[in-house]
Structures are given as C-alpha cells and as structure tokens.
Design a protein around this motif. Sequence first.
Motif, PDB file in Angstrom:
ATOM      1  N   ASP A  23       0.817  -1.211   0.000  1.00 43.32           N
ATOM      2  CA  ASP A  23       0.000   0.000   0.000  1.00 43.32           C
ATOM      3  C   ASP A  23       0.857   1.270   0.000  1.00 43.32           C
ATOM      4  O   ASP A  23       0.321   2.380   0.120  1.00 43.32           O
ATOM      5  CB  ASP A  23      -0.925   0.016   1.223  1.00 43.32           C
ATOM      6  N   GLY A  24       2.172   1.106  -0.103  1.00 40.14           N
ATOM      7  CA  GLY A  24       3.075   2.253  -0.164  1.00 40.14           C
ATOM      8  C   GLY A  24       3.336   2.923   1.173  1.00 40.14           C
ATOM      9  O   GLY A  24       3.763   4.078   1.219  1.00 40.14           O
ATOM     10  N   LEU A  25       3.111   2.213   2.273  1.00 36.19           N
ATOM     11  CA  LEU A  25       3.272   2.786   3.603  1.00 36.19           C
ATOM     12  C   LEU A  25       4.669   2.545   4.166  1.00 36.19           C
ATOM     13  O   LEU A  25       5.253   1.475   3.972  1.00 36.19           O
ATOM     14  CB  LEU A  25       2.226   2.194   4.552  1.00 36.19           C
ATOM     15  N   ARG A  26       5.175   3.536   4.868  1.00 38.17           N
ATOM     16  CA  ARG A  26       6.452   3.398   5.574  1.00 38.17           C
ATOM     17  C   ARG A  26       6.190   2.776   6.942  1.00 38.17           C
ATOM     18  O   ARG A  26       5.151   3.018   7.552  1.00 38.17           O
ATOM     19  CB  ARG A  26       7.130   4.755   5.736  1.00 38.17           C
ATOM     20  N   VAL A  27       7.176   2.015   7.428  1.00 40.30           N
ATOM     21  CA  VAL A  27       7.038   1.292   8.689  1.00 40.30           C
ATOM     22  C   VAL A  27       8.165   1.696   9.640  1.00 40.30           C
ATOM     23  O   VAL A  27       9.342   1.670   9.258  1.00 40.30           O
ATOM     24  CB  VAL A  27       7.078  -0.237   8.450  1.00 40.30           C
ATOM     25  N   ALA A  28       7.794   2.048  10.858  1.00 39.53           N
ATOM     26  CA  ALA A  28       8.756   2.340  11.923  1.00 39.53           C
ATOM     27  C   ALA A  28       8.649   1.256  12.985  1.00 39.53           C
ATOM     28  O   ALA A  28       7.582   0.669  13.178  1.00 39.53           O
ATOM     29  CB  ALA A  28       8.481   3.708  12.541  1.00 39.53           C
ATOM     30  N   MET A  29       9.750   1.019  13.672  1.00 42.59           N
ATOM     31  CA  MET A  29       9.753   0.003  14.726  1.00 42.59           C
ATOM     32  C   MET A  29      10.294   0.599  16.015  1.00 42.59           C
ATOM     33  O   MET A  29      11.256   1.380  15.999  1.00 42.59           O
ATOM     34  CB  MET A  29      10.611  -1.188  14.326  1.00 42.59           C
ATOM     35  N   VAL A  30       9.656   0.206  17.131  1.00 43.88           N
ATOM     36  CA  VAL A  30      10.117   0.571  18.469  1.00 43.88           C
ATOM     37  C   VAL A  30      10.359  -0.730  19.223  1.00 43.88           C
ATOM     38  O   VAL A  30       9.412  -1.385  19.649  1.00 43.88           O
ATOM     39  CB  VAL A  30       9.074   1.447  19.208  1.00 43.88           C
ATOM     40  N   PRO A  31      11.625  -1.153  19.371  1.00 47.76           N
ATOM     41  CA  PRO A  31      11.914  -2.381  20.126  1.00 47.76           C
ATOM     42  C   PRO A  31      11.819  -2.125  21.630  1.00 47.76           C
ATOM     43  O   PRO A  31      12.374  -1.148  22.135  1.00 47.76           O
ATOM     44  CB  PRO A  31      13.357  -2.720  19.743  1.00 47.76           C
ATOM     45  N   THR A  32      11.094  -2.994  22.355  1.00 50.74           N
ATOM     46  CA  THR A  32      10.987  -2.859  23.813  1.00 50.74           C
ATOM     47  C   THR A  32      11.015  -4.238  24.461  1.00 50.74           C
ATOM     48  O   THR A  32      10.847  -5.255  23.792  1.00 50.74           O
ATOM     49  CB  THR A  32       9.673  -2.173  24.252  1.00 50.74           C
ATOM     50  N   MET A  33      11.160  -4.222  25.781  1.00 49.76           N
ATOM     51  CA  MET A  33      10.986  -5.443  26.566  1.00 49.76           C
ATOM     52  C   MET A  33       9.687  -5.368  27.353  1.00 49.76           C
ATOM     53  O   MET A  33       9.482  -6.108  28.316  1.00 49.76           O
ATOM     54  CB  MET A  33      12.179  -5.666  27.494  1.00 49.76           C
ATOM     55  N   GLY A  34       8.790  -4.484  26.935  1.00 48.18           N
ATOM     56  CA  GLY A  34       7.515  -4.367  27.621  1.00 48.18           C
ATOM     57  C   GLY A  34       7.636  -3.558  28.890  1.00 48.18           C
ATOM     58  O   GLY A  34       8.570  -2.775  29.059  1.00 48.18           O
ATOM     59  N   ALA A  35       6.649  -3.716  29.796  1.00 50.66           N
ATOM     60  CA  ALA A  35       6.558  -2.888  31.002  1.00 50.66           C
ATOM     61  C   ALA A  35       6.640  -1.423  30.576  1.00 50.66           C
ATOM     62  O   ALA A  35       7.442  -0.641  31.085  1.00 50.66           O
ATOM     63  CB  ALA A  35       7.622  -3.257  32.028  1.00 50.66           C
TER      64      ALA A  35
END
Length: 156
Positions: A23-35
């Motif tokens: 769909d032509g969308l850019r993707v960002a990621m936020v890595p976490t360990m939760g909490a």
Amino acid sequence: MSQPVVVDSVAALRAQIRDWRRDGLRVAMVPTMGALHDGHISLVRIALQKAERCVVSIFVNPTQFAPSEDLDKYPRQLARDLDQLGAAKADLAFTPTVGEMYPAGFATKISVGGPSAGLESDFRPTFFDGVATVVAKLLLQATPDCAVFGEKDYQQ
C-alpha cells in the motif's frame, strides 16, 4: 480505544508489513521489553511522525541476562502494554516467544567488543552481546524503514 494487532510469529509480522508496503506505507519500529511507560509511548509518537505504521516489539530477551540475574522477575504486563499502545495508536505489537526468537539450532550471535569496554558489560558480561543480537534479529525480521530508540538505549 482499540488495541494494536498482535502477532507472535515472524511469518505473521512479515505478512502484515508486506501488506503495508504494498500500500506504499512506511514502517517504523520501536523495540521494547515491555513494562511500557511514558518514555516508550513518546517513542511510538516519534515513530508515527516518521512513518505511517508503527510496530512495537515486546520481548523480554533472555540472552542479555546473566545467570546471576533474575530473568523471571522482569515485569511482564502485556494487557496493560497493549492498552497503552492502543491509546498511542501503535499499529502492531510483535510479541514473540523465546522459541520464536531463538529456535532450536539457533547459533548466530553478535559479539560486541571494544565499544562496550568500561560500560555495562564490566558488570554484566553477556548484556551487550544479548542486546546486539536481539536488536539485529528484530530489525531483520521487521525490516522497518526506521527504528526509534530511547535515551536509555543510547549506551546500548
């Protein structure tokens, strides 16, 4: 408020990201360990300024804990985390199991040498190798256009 889509397999993660890219969308990621806390949520907001879709990984990574550290006591509050991610408008939560991230026969790891000397690794010798390995795996699994890390991650 709706929660993000939740997937726990690399195949499902990649399928969703593949659909977004079609769909032509850019993707960002936020890595976490939760909490999750307000700092994490601010990273989601930054990610959504940089891309149309935001993936947040929630994975307590055993490879960065030394045998003397209590991995089992690390806080896990997935329902609360998902509520927070929904309020922040994150699109997807990637919540893999240890077996998904480190399947039987997994042998590749990243070993951090010189740059980690004199830092956390002096007290936690497995820490940087574990962090570097899991972050590399997450980035290769999600192939985001960008990733957003917090100030606490600066040393890492």
